[in-house]
Design a protein around this motif. Structure first.
Motif: not given
Length: 96
Positions: A30, A32-35, A39-43, A48, A51
């Motif tokens: 996994s 972590q994408f910091n927007g 906003q923080v998305w984990q995938a 990613m 996407l």
């Protein structure tokens, strides 16, 4: 010959699929994408990357749409002009 090229194409598609599957399995951890705006998305990494690929393809298609529609309009107009030229221009001299 046609069957051989079809089988080679299928083999190539299978090879690409297996390479992408292997890449996905090796990169399943996994991230972590910091927007913006906190906003923080984990995938998983492959999600990613997939996407990002899909968003890039959609952006490219949207960028090409105006050119495609313009070219389609021009082709239709020229086709109509050619049809009119064929029906209007008839030889005045009889063919013997």
């Amino acid at each position: 010959m046609k069957n051989i090229t079809r089988y080679l194409g299928l083999a190539l598609k299978l090879l690409v699929f297996l390479l992408v599957l292997g890449f996905a399995l090796k990169n399943s951890h996994s991230i972590q994408f910091n927007g913006y705006l906190g906003q923080v998305w984990q995938a998983p990494l492959i999600v990613m990357l997939g996407l990002a690929f899909v968003l890039g393809v959609l952006t490219g298609v949207l960028a090409l749409l105006p050119s495609i529609f313009r070219l389609r309009r021009e082709a239709t107009r020229k086709g109509r002009e050619n049809d009119l030229d064929i029906t209007i221009t008839q030889p005045d001299i009889p063919v013997v």
